[in-house]
Design a protein around this motif. Sequence first.
Motif, PDB file in Angstrom:
ATOM      1  N   GLU A 161       0.836  -1.200   0.000  1.00  0.00           N
ATOM      2  CA  GLU A 161       0.000   0.000   0.000  1.00  0.00           C
ATOM      3  C   GLU A 161       0.866   1.243   0.000  1.00  0.00           C
ATOM      4  O   GLU A 161       1.868   1.314   0.709  1.00  0.00           O
ATOM      5  CB  GLU A 161      -0.893   0.014   1.246  1.00  0.00           C
ATOM      6  CG  GLU A 161      -1.898  -1.118   1.302  1.00  0.00           C
ATOM      7  CD  GLU A 161      -2.678  -1.143   2.596  1.00  0.00           C
ATOM      8  OE1 GLU A 161      -3.715  -1.843   2.645  1.00  0.00           O
ATOM      9  OE2 GLU A 161      -2.255  -0.485   3.576  1.00  0.00           O
ATOM     10  N   ILE A 197       0.384   5.222   0.968  1.00  0.00           N
ATOM     11  CA  ILE A 197      -0.549   5.866   1.898  1.00  0.00           C
ATOM     12  C   ILE A 197      -0.575   7.382   1.686  1.00  0.00           C
ATOM     13  O   ILE A 197       0.460   8.017   1.489  1.00  0.00           O
ATOM     14  CB  ILE A 197      -0.154   5.555   3.356  1.00  0.00           C
ATOM     15  CG1 ILE A 197      -0.126   4.034   3.598  1.00  0.00           C
ATOM     16  CG2 ILE A 197      -1.083   6.244   4.345  1.00  0.00           C
ATOM     17  CD1 ILE A 197      -1.455   3.351   3.414  1.00  0.00           C
ATOM     18  N   GLY A 210      -4.056   9.190   6.140  1.00  0.00           N
ATOM     19  CA  GLY A 210      -3.736   7.802   6.433  1.00  0.00           C
ATOM     20  C   GLY A 210      -4.447   6.797   5.553  1.00  0.00           C
ATOM     21  O   GLY A 210      -4.321   5.583   5.760  1.00  0.00           O
ATOM     22  N   ASP A 211      -5.197   7.272   4.555  1.00  0.00           N
ATOM     23  CA  ASP A 211      -5.922   6.370   3.668  1.00  0.00           C
ATOM     24  C   ASP A 211      -4.996   5.752   2.622  1.00  0.00           C
ATOM     25  O   ASP A 211      -3.953   6.317   2.272  1.00  0.00           O
ATOM     26  CB  ASP A 211      -7.042   7.127   2.937  1.00  0.00           C
ATOM     27  CG  ASP A 211      -8.145   7.589   3.866  1.00  0.00           C
ATOM     28  OD1 ASP A 211      -8.199   7.091   5.013  1.00  0.00           O
ATOM     29  OD2 ASP A 211      -8.951   8.453   3.451  1.00  0.00           O
ATOM     30  N   VAL A 212      -5.406   4.601   2.116  1.00  0.00           N
ATOM     31  CA  VAL A 212      -4.659   3.936   1.056  1.00  0.00           C
ATOM     32  C   VAL A 212      -4.957   4.622  -0.274  1.00  0.00           C
ATOM     33  O   VAL A 212      -6.114   4.794  -0.651  1.00  0.00           O
ATOM     34  CB  VAL A 212      -5.023   2.440   0.977  1.00  0.00           C
ATOM     35  CG1 VAL A 212      -4.311   1.772  -0.200  1.00  0.00           C
ATOM     36  CG2 VAL A 212      -4.665   1.738   2.283  1.00  0.00           C
ATOM     37  N   SER A 271       5.017  10.288   6.144  1.00  0.00           N
ATOM     38  CA  SER A 271       4.568   8.961   6.566  1.00  0.00           C
ATOM     39  C   SER A 271       4.315   8.955   8.064  1.00  0.00           C
ATOM     40  O   SER A 271       4.791   9.825   8.803  1.00  0.00           O
ATOM     41  CB  SER A 271       5.616   7.902   6.217  1.00  0.00           C
ATOM     42  OG  SER A 271       6.792   8.090   6.990  1.00  0.00           O
TER      43      SER A 271
END
Length: 502
Positions: free
Chosen positions: A40, A42, A47-49, A347
């Motif tokens: 994934e 991000i 924080g969503d994919v 991140s």
Amino acid sequence: MANLSNGGDTKHIIQIPEIKFTKLFINGQFVDAISGKTFETIDPRNGDVIARVAEGDKEDIDLSVKAAREAFDHGRWPRMSGFDRARIMMKFADLINENVEELAILDTLDAGKLFSMGKTVDIPGAANMLRYYAGAADKIHGETLKMSREMQAYTLREPIGVVGHIIPWNVPSGIFFMKVSPALAAGCTMVVKPAEQTPLSALYYAHLSKLAGIPDGVLNVITGFGSTAGAAISSHMDIDKVSFTGSAEVGRLVMQAAARSNLKTVALELGGKSPLIIFNDADLDQAVELALLANFLNKGELCVSGSRVYVQEGIYDKFVKLAAEKVKMWRVGDPFDSQVQQGPQASKEQFDKVISYIEQGKREGATLLAGGKTCGDKGYYIEPTIFTDAKDDMVIVKEEIFGPVMSLMKFKTVEEVIERANNTKYGLAAGIVTNDLNLTNRVSRSIRAGVIWVNCYYGFDNDCPFGGYKMSGFGRELGLHCLDQYLQVKCVVTPLYNSPWL
């Protein structure tokens, strides 16, 4: 296709594009990883994919190196005239400009970079970097040598071969082309591993390279993790050179792997803990603005961030007061908002690391002048943070934080600040703020760093070599000197007619 308002400005709606390229790019084709694995990527805003991307590993590196080796040993690219390589690189640059908005969106989604800066600076700058080195492609010359014996000789400058580029996540487009552009101009073929946090724009550039006419196998892009795909590049017996930008710790591993394999040449651009030195005669408003810029641009995720700010005692108190006022106006928020100056950390890992350093600074006794907290209830946002009463032996002053954290310190004399500025394992950059030319010359010649900015900061240019001293690495990016990293020098010697060597 989702819509995102640009800072409430209803006149401009950002169109979030469908993610088109998520597979490995090997020998001119997008392919799945041999293992079939994906990972994934991000969105640091929430924080969503964003998408799932192919996870390349050693076997995929092997395939890409095989393609690059075939393209180098038997393909057209190293054998083209410099003029023909330049023509294709210019087309590549034009295609980047034609897709500038989509590319800027990808870097904003992946890295939390400001969309406005990506669209006006980062992506056009990447295209211009290609053009700069395209202009050098047909000007790579050898020398004629005057021998001391009855011989004649000349040198050839030839491409070094297959290059492995390992790219960090903080400036995904700029550093991609900082490495790829001179290697293309020199006639090399290559395997590029973008950071696992920011793979999307690199894959898009691979697509554009194909459209531009770069032959298959010349530019391969393998997405994956440093411990697997990156390590495979560093240790590969059929790669002739590795260019790495990242931490000093990983730089050591790259060197070790290169030495254990085929003694491939290595260029390292590593970390920094750069001093910004502000003297009593500096313009106070300018000095504060430069300090904020040096620390908080790109959320502090720049290896040259001027995070050790030394202010001479005559203006220190005024500087602290003005900095506290101005930092309150520094806007943190959605990087698609054109009024925002600082987006999220790239991140969750980096977010947690920066927060841990802020807590460390508090425990060590530094005074928190501003910031120090997270912003919002989702995403990886951190307030611009300023510590005063910092000491040179504190962790926040010694170690690279790679986040929006400034350490302010007072100094008295020129001799003192030179010694303190050099008291670091790093030597990537430094800033000097003064109107005294003699002082500028003295300090700039005394600081052990690869680039010194006087009354400015982040003064990058395609023509200006960039690299570090000490544990900030070796080798130079940018400038025409950079071409030497991708070229071998061959000497051809023949005896003169009727010489005793016949």
